[in-house]
Design a protein around this motif. Structure first.
Motif, short mmCIF file in Angstrom:
data_model
loop_
_atom_site.label_atom_id
_atom_site.label_comp_id
_atom_site.label_asym_id
_atom_site.label_seq_id
_atom_site.Cartn_x
_atom_site.Cartn_y
_atom_site.Cartn_z
N PHE A 14 63.16 64.93 41.02
CA PHE A 14 63.19 66.24 40.39
C PHE A 14 64.27 66.22 39.33
N ASP A 15 64.26 67.19 38.46
CA ASP A 15 65.24 67.28 37.38
C ASP A 15 66.63 67.44 37.99
N PRO A 16 67.54 66.48 37.74
CA PRO A 16 68.88 66.56 38.34
C PRO A 16 69.70 67.76 37.83
N LYS A 17 69.25 68.37 36.75
CA LYS A 17 69.94 69.57 36.24
C LYS A 17 69.44 70.84 36.93
N LEU A 18 68.41 70.69 37.74
CA LEU A 18 67.82 71.82 38.45
C LEU A 18 68.69 72.15 39.66
N PRO A 19 69.32 73.32 39.69
CA PRO A 19 70.18 73.65 40.84
C PRO A 19 69.35 74.01 42.08
N LEU A 20 69.64 73.33 43.17
CA LEU A 20 69.03 73.65 44.45
C LEU A 20 70.07 74.46 45.21
N VAL A 21 69.74 75.69 45.52
CA VAL A 21 70.72 76.61 46.12
C VAL A 21 70.23 77.08 47.47
N SER A 22 71.14 77.02 48.45
CA SER A 22 70.85 77.59 49.76
C SER A 22 72.11 78.27 50.28
N LEU A 23 71.90 79.18 51.19
CA LEU A 23 72.99 79.90 51.84
C LEU A 23 72.72 79.86 53.33
N THR A 24 73.71 79.45 54.10
CA THR A 24 73.57 79.43 55.56
C THR A 24 74.71 80.21 56.20
N ASP A 25 74.49 80.60 57.43
CA ASP A 25 75.58 81.22 58.18
C ASP A 25 76.40 80.12 58.85
N THR A 26 77.38 80.51 59.63
CA THR A 26 78.27 79.52 60.26
C THR A 26 77.58 78.71 61.35
N LYS A 27 76.38 79.11 61.75
CA LYS A 27 75.62 78.34 62.73
C LYS A 27 74.61 77.42 62.05
N GLY A 28 74.57 77.43 60.71
CA GLY A 28 73.67 76.56 59.97
C GLY A 28 72.29 77.14 59.75
N THR A 29 72.09 78.43 60.00
CA THR A 29 70.79 79.07 59.81
C THR A 29 70.62 79.44 58.34
N LEU A 30 69.48 79.08 57.78
CA LEU A 30 69.21 79.39 56.38
C LEU A 30 69.00 80.89 56.18
N LEU A 31 69.80 81.46 55.28
CA LEU A 31 69.71 82.88 54.96
C LEU A 31 69.07 83.12 53.60
N HIS A 32 69.18 82.12 52.72
CA HIS A 32 68.63 82.23 51.37
C HIS A 32 68.37 80.84 50.82
N VAL A 33 67.28 80.69 50.09
CA VAL A 33 67.00 79.48 49.31
C VAL A 33 66.44 79.93 47.97
N ASN A 34 66.78 79.19 46.91
CA ASN A 34 66.15 79.52 45.64
C ASN A 34 64.80 78.81 45.55
N GLN A 35 64.01 79.19 44.55
CA GLN A 35 62.66 78.64 44.40
C GLN A 35 62.69 77.12 44.25
N ALA A 36 63.66 76.60 43.50
CA ALA A 36 63.75 75.15 43.29
C ALA A 36 63.99 74.43 44.61
N PHE A 37 64.85 74.97 45.46
CA PHE A 37 65.13 74.38 46.77
C PHE A 37 63.84 74.29 47.57
N ALA A 38 63.10 75.39 47.61
CA ALA A 38 61.86 75.41 48.38
C ALA A 38 60.85 74.41 47.81
N GLU A 39 60.69 74.40 46.51
CA GLU A 39 59.71 73.51 45.88
C GLU A 39 60.02 72.04 46.15
#
Length: 109
Positions: A14-39
């Motif tokens: 994938f394009d290395p300039k494409l930011p893959l963003v995720s947010l987790t809580d302190t237990k490692g549970t995914l709270l948010h992902v951006n579209q690029a991360f999902a794709e």
């Protein structure tokens, strides 16, 4: 530590300039992902949210890397490292990860 299977020997690029963003809580549970991360991961946002972040853990990644990451983050410090992730179909991709602990609670929209 989670051992996701099956795996393939196919690298997903994938394009290395494409930011893959995720947010987790302190237990490692995914709270948010951006579209690029999902794709790139091959999952939908709905399949990822509420799941442990290690849903994308590749079995080639040593447990010690994640132990170091969590130890660093729990100390309130940022962590940086190269991580091999597993796609939903078993392919893999490499990411240069920059992880920063959030001290104040945030609420993703």
């Amino acid at each position: 530590m989670r051992n996701n299977q099956p795996v393939t020997q196919q690298q997903r690029c994938f394009d290395p300039k494409l930011p893959l963003v995720s947010l987790t809580d302190t237990k490692g549970t995914l709270l948010h992902v951006n579209q690029a991360f999902a794709e790139v991961s091959g999952y939908t946002e709905a399949e990822l949210l509420g799941e442990p972040h290690n849903i994308i853990r590749h079995p080639d990644m040593p447990a010690a890397a994640f132990e170091d990451m969590w130890r660093t983050l729990k100390a309130g410090l940022p962590w940086h490292g190269l991580v091999k992730n597993r796609c939903k179909n078993g392919d893999y991709y490499w990411v240069e990860s920059y992880i920063t602990p959030v001290i104040e609670p945030i609420h993703p929209s």
